[in-house]
Design a protein around this motif. Structure first.
Motif, mmCIF file in Angstrom:
data_model
loop_
_atom_site.group_PDB
_atom_site.id
_atom_site.type_symbol
_atom_site.label_atom_id
_atom_site.label_comp_id
_atom_site.label_asym_id
_atom_site.label_seq_id
_atom_site.Cartn_x
_atom_site.Cartn_y
_atom_site.Cartn_z
ATOM 1 N N ILE A 1 6.883 2.052 -13.452
ATOM 2 C CA ILE A 1 6.372 2.773 -12.168
ATOM 3 C C ILE A 1 5.715 2.568 -11.594
ATOM 4 C CG2 ILE A 1 5.513 5.135 -12.844
ATOM 5 C CD1 ILE A 1 7.523 5.307 -14.923
ATOM 6 N N VAL A 2 6.025 3.233 -10.288
ATOM 7 C CA VAL A 2 5.378 2.660 -9.585
ATOM 8 C C VAL A 2 5.023 4.310 -8.100
ATOM 9 C CG1 VAL A 2 6.436 1.755 -7.195
ATOM 10 C CG2 VAL A 2 6.642 0.326 -8.521
ATOM 11 N N GLU A 3 4.043 4.147 -8.523
ATOM 12 C CA GLU A 3 2.763 4.998 -7.624
ATOM 13 C C GLU A 3 3.345 5.395 -6.317
ATOM 14 O OE1 GLU A 3 -0.344 6.778 -10.952
ATOM 15 O OE2 GLU A 3 -0.896 7.582 -8.819
ATOM 16 N N LEU A 4 3.699 6.059 -5.838
ATOM 17 C CA LEU A 4 3.739 6.396 -4.493
ATOM 18 C C LEU A 4 3.234 7.846 -3.510
ATOM 19 C CD1 LEU A 4 5.472 4.940 -2.008
ATOM 20 C CD2 LEU A 4 6.803 6.819 -2.297
ATOM 21 N N GLU A 5 2.263 7.410 -2.551
ATOM 22 C CA GLU A 5 1.136 9.161 -2.286
ATOM 23 C C GLU A 5 1.097 9.604 -1.699
ATOM 24 O OE1 GLU A 5 -1.482 10.326 -4.425
ATOM 25 O OE2 GLU A 5 -1.225 8.487 -5.771
ATOM 26 N N ILE A 6 2.286 10.400 -1.654
ATOM 27 C CA ILE A 6 3.578 11.267 -0.797
ATOM 28 C C ILE A 6 2.673 12.307 -1.067
ATOM 29 C CG2 ILE A 6 4.649 9.361 -0.341
ATOM 30 C CD1 ILE A 6 6.535 10.480 -1.123
ATOM 31 N N ASN A 7 2.504 13.729 0.008
ATOM 32 C CA ASN A 7 2.350 15.236 -0.838
ATOM 33 C C ASN A 7 3.254 15.787 0.599
ATOM 34 O OD1 ASN A 7 0.846 14.874 2.366
ATOM 35 N ND2 ASN A 7 -0.783 15.079 1.257
ATOM 36 N N ASP A 8 4.321 15.207 0.971
ATOM 37 C CA ASP A 8 5.650 16.090 1.519
ATOM 38 C C ASP A 8 6.941 15.578 2.019
ATOM 39 O OD1 ASP A 8 6.594 17.536 4.103
ATOM 40 O OD2 ASP A 8 4.165 17.572 5.867
ATOM 41 N N PRO B 1 6.520 12.796 7.834
ATOM 42 C CA PRO B 1 7.174 11.065 8.330
ATOM 43 C C PRO B 1 6.123 10.164 7.510
ATOM 44 C CG PRO B 1 5.162 11.777 10.051
ATOM 45 C CD PRO B 1 5.676 13.203 9.023
ATOM 46 N N PHE B 2 7.423 9.045 6.737
ATOM 47 C CA PHE B 2 6.550 8.449 6.133
ATOM 48 C C PHE B 2 6.264 7.317 6.290
ATOM 49 C CE2 PHE B 2 9.459 11.404 3.432
ATOM 50 C CZ PHE B 2 8.342 11.303 2.512
ATOM 51 N N THR B 3 5.314 6.718 5.828
ATOM 52 C CA THR B 3 5.061 5.048 7.006
ATOM 53 C C THR B 3 6.103 4.196 6.228
ATOM 54 O OG1 THR B 3 3.736 3.893 4.724
ATOM 55 C CG2 THR B 3 2.152 5.770 6.625
ATOM 56 N N LYS B 4 6.032 3.278 7.205
ATOM 57 C CA LYS B 4 7.304 1.761 6.845
ATOM 58 C C LYS B 4 6.509 1.296 5.748
ATOM 59 C CE LYS B 4 9.137 -0.131 10.748
ATOM 60 N NZ LYS B 4 8.874 0.689 12.285
ATOM 61 N N GLU B 5 5.921 1.456 5.449
ATOM 62 C CA GLU B 5 5.045 0.366 3.912
ATOM 63 C C GLU B 5 5.512 1.253 2.978
ATOM 64 O OE1 GLU B 5 2.683 1.233 5.999
ATOM 65 O OE2 GLU B 5 2.531 -0.621 7.161
ATOM 66 N N ASN B 6 5.575 3.096 3.108
ATOM 67 C CA ASN B 6 6.050 4.095 1.618
ATOM 68 C C ASN B 6 7.312 3.810 1.117
ATOM 69 O OD1 ASN B 6 3.626 4.818 0.591
ATOM 70 N ND2 ASN B 6 3.666 7.149 2.655
ATOM 71 N N SER B 7 8.758 3.139 2.756
ATOM 72 C CA SER B 7 9.772 3.610 2.724
ATOM 73 C C SER B 7 10.409 1.714 2.388
ATOM 74 C CB SER B 7 10.265 3.209 3.904
ATOM 75 O OG SER B 7 10.252 5.135 4.291
ATOM 76 N N ALA B 8 9.173 0.316 2.862
ATOM 77 C CA ALA B 8 9.705 -0.610 2.040
ATOM 78 C C ALA B 8 8.865 -0.368 0.589
ATOM 79 C CB ALA B 8 9.038 -1.136 2.185
ATOM 80 N N GLN B 9 7.967 -0.276 0.195
ATOM 81 C CA GLN B 9 7.962 -0.057 -0.882
ATOM 82 C C GLN B 9 8.642 0.538 -2.136
ATOM 83 O OE1 GLN B 9 3.822 1.718 -2.106
ATOM 84 N NE2 GLN B 9 3.654 1.091 -4.183
#
Ligand SMILES: [Fe+2]
Length: 293
Positions: A5-12, A16-24
């Motif tokens: 499992i990889v947790e992603l802290e997004i709520n929308d 827009p998503f950060t580059k880090e979020n997208s890469a991860q």
């Protein structure tokens, strides 16, 4: 150790998503991990809440199906006048989930084919007719009658259970480990049998050698009760208000229980992945030493 499992802290849903979020997120998804968004809720509007009920589904199909391309809704027993609201709700989820994957995975933008949307109001825990249909056993998704010819199956799930009940999955080992364990036990594809299944319409289109192996792998995993019991695995509970994204043709998963969930399927060509070497197609090709399409 393979982190499932990889947790992603997004709520929308729209970013827009950060580059880090997208890469991860892209890396985790293509590694065959579950991209888990604990704070990404599909919020229901007041007038939509009455559709979160077992009464909307017909007893036979159990799932509400929706096709965004034709705007057709199926699987419901609601009278036509009542169906409009349910259709709007499922369409809203279909659009949200497309926004999510297009924005969160910029590599896939414009390359995803949106397939079936579903709403599953019926408790998942139950007794299916055959082991092959028993999704409480670990498996990777393979659609026996609809060969994907190597296309990836990307799925977005969200739990909208109003009673606080999580969706309970088991998640197994990584895809290369699954292949390692089963490949020598799978029968070789047979061109003649594939043609026959196409002619007799058992399959829509020809079952490619890739689809053959995926189908056999799906069945072999489910048939092996020792494997189900003893293979390395983890219980995962997705609470209401959370969303998770997987390549379900790659993640070994079992659905143990849960009720009231939306799901959206997308297809993606292997060549449109950031790293196609990680696809089931390429992993299987390396395992059998030949091309499978
Ligand atoms: Fe599945």
């Amino acid at each position: 150790m393979f982190d499932r499992i990889v947790e992603l802290e997004i709520n929308d849903w729209a970013g827009p998503f950060t580059k880090e979020n997208s890469a991860q997120a892209t890396e985790a998804l293509e590694n065959g991990q579950v991209v888990y968004c604990p704070n990404l809720a599909f919020e229901l509007e007041e007038r939509e809440k009455r559709y979160i009920s077992t009464d909307v589904a017909d007893a036979k199909s159990k799932n509400i199906r929706y096709d965004i391309h034709t705007d057709e809704l199926g699987g419901t027993v609601l009278p036509p006048t009542e169906q409009v609201g349910l259709q709007q709700l499922v369409r809203r989820f279909a659009n949200k989930s497309r926004e999510l994957v297009e924005n969160l995975f910029p590599d896939y933008q414009g390359k995803l084919t949106q397939a079936r949307t579903s709403f599953r109001p019926i408790e998942a825990q139950g007794r299916p007719a055959s082991y092959r249909k028993d999704d409480t056993r670990l498996h990777v998704d393979a659609f026996p009658s609809s060969p994907t010819a190597g296309k990836r199956i990307l799925r977005v799930f969200t739990n909208v259970n109003p009673n606080g009940m999580p969706r309970h999955w088991r998640v197994g080992e990584s895809f290369p480990q699954v292949v390692d364990k089963f490949i020598s036990k799978l029968p070789k594809p047979n061109k003649f049998a594939a043609k026959l299944m196409q002619i007799t319409r058992i399959t829509r289109g020809e079952r490619t050698p890739y689809d053959h192996y995926m189908h056999k792998l799906h069945n072999a995993m489910k048939a092996d009760l020792e494997y189900q019991k003893f293979v390395s695995q983890e219980d995962v509970y997705f609470p209401p208000g959370s969303t998770w994204i997987v390549f379900s043709d790659q993640v070994s998963h079992a659905v143990m229980s849960g009720q009231f969930m939306f799901e959206q399927t997308f297809y993606l060509s292997v060549k449109d992945m950031a790293d196609e070497k990680k696809s089931p197609l390429r992993i299987l090709e390396r395992a059998v030493g030949r091309e499978l399409l």
